[in-house]
Design an enzyme around this catalytic site. Structure first.
Site: not given
Lengths: 374, 374
Positions: B69, B148, B176, B196, B198, B234, B322
C-alpha cells in the site's frame, strides 16, 4: 526440463521455502505491533538482517530491505543525488542493467550530465576514460559488479576507491554477483550495493540496498519507521526471511561454483567450440562470472535457437529477462561493438549450483542438432 | 491466542497460501522469460490481475502490482504530480495514513501548498472546507476511504466526483476498506486507488495501484516492461498470485462482515458500555468499517492496557502499527480534538472474518478485570 537461465531467476532452495512457510501461516503478525505475538515476526526480520549482513560483511543496520534489485538501484541513486543537490553529473557504464539506465534517463531529463563509460569488445571499462571524467563535482558513480548478459566482471573496488578518494558516492549493482563470486563490503569501497534475493535461490519480490556506514539514504517510500525510517511499508516478512535464509546458503553455493560450476561452464565452452558453426563466446577473454556463457552465432537468430531449445525442454534466453523480448538487440552487445551479423544470434546459458553435466551435454547435443539441420 | 488487530494485518487465508505454494517451488520461472516453462508464471500473473480487476470492477490493465500500500500511495501521488507540473496544490486530510502524510512533507518541501482538511469530533470531513479549497489549479486530492485507526469512512465518491468535474486527479487510499466494505471503481470516481493484500488475508509485501482508464502513471521504479512499463522489477509472482487469490475471497468475506462481524462489533460496543469505566468509542456516531472499534479510557494509558491484554494472550494495538509505537499520540485522535486525558488511552479492536463471539467475550472480560483492579 533443463533450466539454464539462472541469471534471469533461480529456483528457490528448499531450505528457503521451509524457512518462509511459518510466515505464510501461523506467524502472521505485523512486526511493528506491540504484543508478544509480533515478537516472532520482529525477531525473524532481525535474524534475516543479520544473515544478509553476514553475507555482505556489513552491520545489520546497513541492510535496507526493498522489493527487489530494481527498487534498491533506484533508492541508491535517489539517495546519492538527494545528498548532493549542488552537483549534476553521474558516471555509469553503457552496459548497466535496464533499471540503472532507465533511472539515468530520468536524471538526464532533470538536467544531469550522464557519462556512460564505453566498454571494449571484451566488455571491459577504460580506466583512463573513467579517471578523466571523475571529479569532486561528480554526483555519484554507478557500476555493476558483473554483467547479467555476458557475465563480464568489472574491477569494482578499484573504481570505488577512486570515487571514495574524491568523496564521490559509489553505487554497485551487485545483483548478478551475489552467490556466484565473493562480494563483500570493504572500506574504501562502494557506498551503496544493490542485491536481489531471487538471483541467489531466494524468493522473488525482495532485495536489499546495503548502505555503508554514514551513507545518506533518502527514502523513496516514506511514512513508517520500518527499515530505520529509510523504507516504509509493512515488511514482506516471509520474503525477507527467505532472503536471509538464501544469504546463509551462499557460502556453500560459492564453493560449488568454484569446484563444480566453473569447470562445467568451461567444459560447455569447449564443447561449443567443436560444434560445426562459427560460435563466439562473448567476453571470453575477460574475467567473468563462473556460471555464465553468452554465445552468439551468425545466421542463427536468437528467437529461433531459443524456441527450438524450448521444444527440447531446455530453458535459455537471449539475455536480460527484463528487456521487452528476445527480438530487441541487446544494448550490452551493441556497446561491445559485436558485429551486426552476430548481435541477433545471442544465447545466454547461465548455470546454478543445481546444474549438472548431463544438462550441459544434452544442451550441446540439442544445439548441435539444430546447427546441423540449419 | 486471540487476535483482534486485523487493521494492522490479517492472517493469510489457507487458500491463499495454497495458491502461492507452487510459485515458491517448481514454478519458479521469470514471467518475462521466452520459453514454455515461463508461461505458467506469466499466466498466473494474468489470472491474479484479473482477480484483482474483478474485485475492483476495473480492467486488468488498470492494475499495477506494487510491493504494498505504501508504494502504491507514493506512486499515485508521484503520477498525479508528474502529470500536472504547472500546479502546486494538494488537498488531503489531517487523518490520512502516515504514508500519505509523509509524502505530503516531501511535496511541501518541494514547494507545494498542502491543504490538510480538518475533521470534526466524529472524524468527518467538512464539505464546505473542501469545496472552498478545490480548484482547477489543485494538483490532486488524496483521501482515504476509511480510517485505519477509527474505522470512520469518508464519502469518497462525492469528493471524487467534485474533483473529476474540475479535471483534478483523485487518489483514494482504500487499503483499510477492501475486504470490509464494498468498494468499486466508478466513473466519475477516483483516478487512483491504493490497496494492500495483507489487509484482506493476502500476503505481506504486495499491493496494487488501480489507475483508471487514461490515468497517467509515471513509474517510480523504471527499467523493465513489467506492469506495462509502469513498475519495473521481476514480479513477486508468489505474492501477486496470493493477492489475486485473496481478492477472489473478498465477496464471501464481505458477506461475513455484514452477517457476523458487524453484529459482533456492535455487541462488543454494548458490552464495553457496561464496564465500570468511562469508555468512549471514537467515531461511533459516524459511518464506520464494520470490524473496527477504537475505544479510549481516561486514566488507562494504552501501553498498560495493551500489555496487560497481551499477558492474557489478546492482541490489540493503540492504532497504526506503522507509527513508531504506542506511546506516541495518534495524529488521528489529535485531529478529532479528542480531550487530552483520553488521547493516550486509545485501544483499537479490529475484527476479521475469522473472529468469533468467544473472543469478544474474553476480551471484554479481561478488559473489565483490568479496569476493576485499576
Amino acid at each position: 526440463m533443463i533450466y539454464l537461465d539462472n541469471n534471469a531467476t533461480t529456483r528457490m532452495a528448499p531450505a528457503v521455502r521451509d524457512a518462509m512457510l511459518p510466515f505464510l501461516d501461523e506467524c502472521y503478525a505485523n512486526p511493528s505491533s506491540p504484543y508478544t505475538f509480533a515478537r516472532r515476526s520482529a525477531l525473524a526480520l532481525a535474524q534475516a538482517r543479520e544473515q544478509v549482513a553476514a553475507l555482505m560483511a556489513c552491520e545489520p543496520s546497513h541492510v535496507i530491505f526493498t522489493s527487489g534489485g530494481s527498487e534498491a538501484i533506484h533508492l541508491a541513486l535517489h539517495s546519492a543525488c538527494s545528498a548532493r543537490p549542488d552537483t549534476r553529473h553521474i558516471i555509469t557504464s553503457s552496459v548497466e542493467h535496464a533499471a540503472t539506465l532507465a533511472a539515468m534517463e530520468g536524471y538526464a531529463a532533470a538536467g544531469y550530465r550522464i557519462t556512460k563509460l564505453h566498454v571494449d569488445a571484451a566488455g571491459q571499462l577504460d580506466w583512463d576514460e573513467f579517471s578523466a571524467q571523475l571529479s569532486r563535482d561528480t554526483t555519484c558513480v554507478s557500476l555493476m559488479a558483473a554483467n547479467n548478459e555476458t557475465g563480464v566482471r568489472f574491477p569494482i573496488h578499484r573504481y570505488a576507491e577512486a570515487a571514495a578518494a574524491l568523496d564521490v558516492p559509489f553505487h554497485c549493482d551487485a545483483t548478478q554477483a551475489i552467490g556466484k563470486i565473493p562480494f563483500r563490503m570493504e572500506s574504501p569501497g562502494p557506498t551503496y550495493v544493490s542485491i536481489s534475493a531471487h538471483k541467489f535461490h531466494g524468493p522473488k519480490g525482495v532485495g536489499a540496498l546495503i548502505a555503508a556506514a554514514d551513507a545518506p539514504v533518502t527514502a523513496m517510500i516514506s511514512g513508517g519507521d520500518q527499515e530505520y525510517g529509510r523504507r516504509a511499508g509493512t515488511e514482506n516478512v516471509a520474503g525477507i526471511v527467505g532472503m536471509g535464509s538464501a544469504a546463509s546458503l551462499v557460502p556453500s553455493g560459492l564453493e560449488t561454483m568454484v569446484q563444480t560450476i566453473r569447470p562445467l561452464r568451461d567444459e560447455l565452452e569447449k564443447q561449443l567450440a567443436q560444434l560445426p558453426a562459427e560460435i563466439r563466446i562473448i567476453g571470453q577473454e575477460s574475467e567473468r562470472l563462473p556460471n555464465t556463457t553468452m554465445l552468439t552465432m551468425a545466421d542463427h537468430p536468437s528467437e529461433v535457437t531459443i524456441a527450438r531449445l524450448d521444444m527440447d525442454n531446455i530453458c535459455v534466453s537471449a539475455g536480460s529477462a527484463c528487456a521487452s523480448g528476445a527480438t530487441e538487440a541487446s544494448h550490452v552487445l551493441r556497446a561491445m561493438q559485436i558485429p551486426e551479423e552476430y548481435i541477433f544470434g545471442a544465447v545466454r546459458i547461465s548455470l546454478s549450483r543445481y546444474s549438472n553435466s548431463n544438462e550441459i551435454y544434452t544442451f550441446t547435443e540439442c544445439l548441435g542438432a539444430q546447427i546441423r539441420v540449419g
